[in-house]
Enzyme design. Structure first.
Site, PDB file in Angstrom:
ATOM      1  N   ASP A   8      11.939  82.600  39.954  1.00  9.85           N
ATOM      2  CA  ASP A   8      11.115  81.747  40.821  1.00  9.85           C
ATOM      3  C   ASP A   8      11.030  80.335  40.264  1.00  9.85           C
ATOM      4  OD1 ASP A   8       9.508  81.115  42.950  1.00  9.85           O
ATOM      5  OD2 ASP A   8       7.690  81.990  42.105  1.00  9.85           O
ATOM      6  N   ARG A  64      16.057  70.740  47.391  1.00  8.43           N
ATOM      7  CA  ARG A  64      15.815  72.092  46.874  1.00  8.43           C
ATOM      8  C   ARG A  64      17.098  72.802  46.462  1.00  8.43           C
ATOM      9  NH1 ARG A  64      11.041  74.580  47.831  1.00  8.43           N
ATOM     10  NH2 ARG A  64      12.095  76.586  47.999  1.00  8.43           N
ATOM     11  N   LEU A  85      27.695  95.629  30.794  1.00 16.03           N
ATOM     12  CA  LEU A  85      26.444  95.344  31.512  1.00 16.03           C
ATOM     13  C   LEU A  85      26.580  95.630  33.010  1.00 16.03           C
ATOM     14  CD1 LEU A  85      23.591  93.946  31.515  1.00 16.03           C
ATOM     15  CD2 LEU A  85      24.810  91.832  32.094  1.00 16.03           C
ATOM     16  N   HIS A  93      18.460  75.478  43.276  1.00 18.52           N
ATOM     17  CA  HIS A  93      19.178  76.755  43.348  1.00 18.52           C
ATOM     18  C   HIS A  93      20.489  76.674  42.558  1.00 18.52           C
ATOM     19  CE1 HIS A  93      16.174  78.081  46.059  1.00 18.52           C
ATOM     20  NE2 HIS A  93      16.578  77.383  47.102  1.00 18.52           N
ATOM     21  N   GLU A 134      12.030  88.248  52.907  1.00 19.98           N
ATOM     22  CA  GLU A 134      11.189  87.139  53.410  1.00 19.98           C
ATOM     23  C   GLU A 134      11.924  85.802  53.371  1.00 19.98           C
ATOM     24  OE1 GLU A 134      10.077  89.453  51.183  1.00 19.98           O
ATOM     25  OE2 GLU A 134       8.820  90.524  52.624  1.00 19.98           O
ATOM     26  N   GLY A 183      12.718  75.585  43.635  1.00 18.07           N
ATOM     27  CA  GLY A 183      12.287  74.489  44.513  1.00 18.07           C
ATOM     28  C   GLY A 183      11.433  73.482  43.746  1.00 18.07           C
TER      29      GLY A 183
HETATM   30  C1  FPP Z   1      13.152  81.165  44.010  1.00 14.21           C
HETATM   31  O1  FPP Z   1      12.867  79.807  43.881  1.00 14.21           O
HETATM   32  C2  FPP Z   1      14.567  81.434  44.042  1.00 14.21           C
HETATM   33  C3  FPP Z   1      15.270  81.882  45.117  1.00 14.21           C
HETATM   34  C4  FPP Z   1      14.642  82.101  46.432  1.00 14.21           C
HETATM   35  C5  FPP Z   1      16.702  82.159  45.071  1.00 14.21           C
HETATM   36  C6  FPP Z   1      17.310  82.500  43.749  1.00 14.21           C
HETATM   37  C7  FPP Z   1      18.678  81.975  43.746  1.00 14.21           C
HETATM   38  C8  FPP Z   1      19.358  81.522  42.657  1.00 14.21           C
HETATM   39  C9  FPP Z   1      18.834  81.602  41.309  1.00 14.21           C
HETATM   40  C10 FPP Z   1      20.692  80.859  42.777  1.00 14.21           C
HETATM   41  C11 FPP Z   1      21.737  81.652  43.398  1.00 14.21           C
HETATM   42  C12 FPP Z   1      21.822  83.025  42.915  1.00 14.21           C
HETATM   43  C13 FPP Z   1      22.933  83.569  42.401  1.00 14.21           C
HETATM   44  C14 FPP Z   1      22.929  85.000  42.016  1.00 14.21           C
HETATM   45  C15 FPP Z   1      24.158  82.788  42.207  1.00 14.21           C
HETATM   46  P1  FPP Z   1      12.025  79.103  45.029  1.00 14.21           P
HETATM   47  O2  FPP Z   1      12.986  78.431  45.934  1.00 14.21           O
HETATM   48  O3  FPP Z   1      11.133  80.095  45.691  1.00 14.21           O
HETATM   49  O4  FPP Z   1      11.200  78.082  44.206  1.00 14.21           O
HETATM   50  P2  FPP Z   1       9.775  77.466  44.565  1.00 14.21           P
HETATM   51  O5  FPP Z   1       8.807  78.613  44.556  1.00 14.21           O
HETATM   52  O6  FPP Z   1       9.540  76.502  43.463  1.00 14.21           O
HETATM   53  O7  FPP Z   1       9.896  76.808  45.901  1.00 14.21           O
END
Ligand code: FPP
Length: 236
Positions: free
Chosen positions: A16, A29, A127, A33, A63, A19
């Protein structure tokens, strides 16, 4: 003396804060990622070095489909690219790839990469990297309940035989042990529909770092925290 039980066999991570990481830098954002994908690579490497057997990453929740189309598309592109580019590394490093979630909802190009990575790495013995994609724990549990009810209605299962083990065998995670350690980054104290059944006995470690900043030393610190708690319980 170092006991191999001190190392969690299965680590699950709620990644998490991508963003917020981007916002804090005045970046879009998607850049959060993208930086988060580098932390994924780092987590895989650290788990390999520590001898962790299973790493489950919450990469896209049920979600998350409600996010703006632009962000969903960017995440799907990142995912497809990640799987395509990292497959040779997974083969070289003996990583076995798996994915859990409702894949029928994912774009065709992602499904193809998931199928290829799963198939090509199925004989690897290092792994186990498990990506939760279009995943929601309540959906997983209702899917299992439906599958069991269907078998019961067909006379294949006696309702009296439904127990924890039979139920767990109908979850997406039936072939994996439950997580020993659950990590969430960015300081949030929520489970967000992730592995609700499977984390019944997991140790939980919260990191205040955003996922893109969560690298090798942070994962090792979380494992140390797990080990400390585990050792304490071991002496009781
Ligand atoms: C949460 O941050 C993260 C996600 C919704 C997506 C996770 C994706 C990655 C780490 C990159 C791609 C994944 C792979 C496996 C290559 P958020 O957007 O909810 O952050 P925020 O709460 O600060 O808005």
């Amino acid at each position: 003396m170092e006991d191999s039980h001190d190392i969690p066999r299965h680590i699950a991570i709620i990644m998490d804060g991508n963003g917020r990481w981007a916002n804090a830098r005045g970046l879009p954002r998607v850049e959060g990622h993208r930086a988060g994908a580098k932390s994924v690579k780092s987590a895989v490497e650290t788990c390999q070095q520590l001898g962790v057997e299973y790493l489950t990453l919450y990469a896209f929740s049920s979600e998350n489909w409600k996010r703006p189309k632009k962000e969903v598309d960017a995440l799907m592109n990142l995912l497809e690219k990640f799987l395509r580019e990292k497959l040779p590394d997974m083969l070289k490093q003996n990583v076995r790839f798996h994915s859990i979630g409702r894949h029928d909802l994912l774009p065709e190009k992602c499904r193809r990469q998931i199928e290829q990575a799963s198939a090509d790495t199925q004989n690897n013995t290092g792994l186990n990297l498990i990506l939760a994609l279009s995943y929601g724990s309540r959906e997983e549990i209702t899917d299992a309940a439906r599958a069991i009810a269907t078998k019961a209605a067909a006379g294949e299962i006696d309702p009296a035989d439904i127990d924890n083990e039979l139920f767990a065998n109908h979850l997406y995670t039936s072939q994996f042990p439950d997580p020993d350690l659950l990590i969430r980054t960015s300081g949030e104290l929520r489970i967000s529909n992730f592995l609700l059944w499977q984390i019944s006995y997991s140790e939980i470690v919260i990191s205040t770092k955003n996922w893109p900043d969560f690298r090798d030393a942070d994962l090792r610190a979380a494992v140390e925290e797990y080990t400390r708690r585990h050792r304490r319980f071991g002496t009781v």
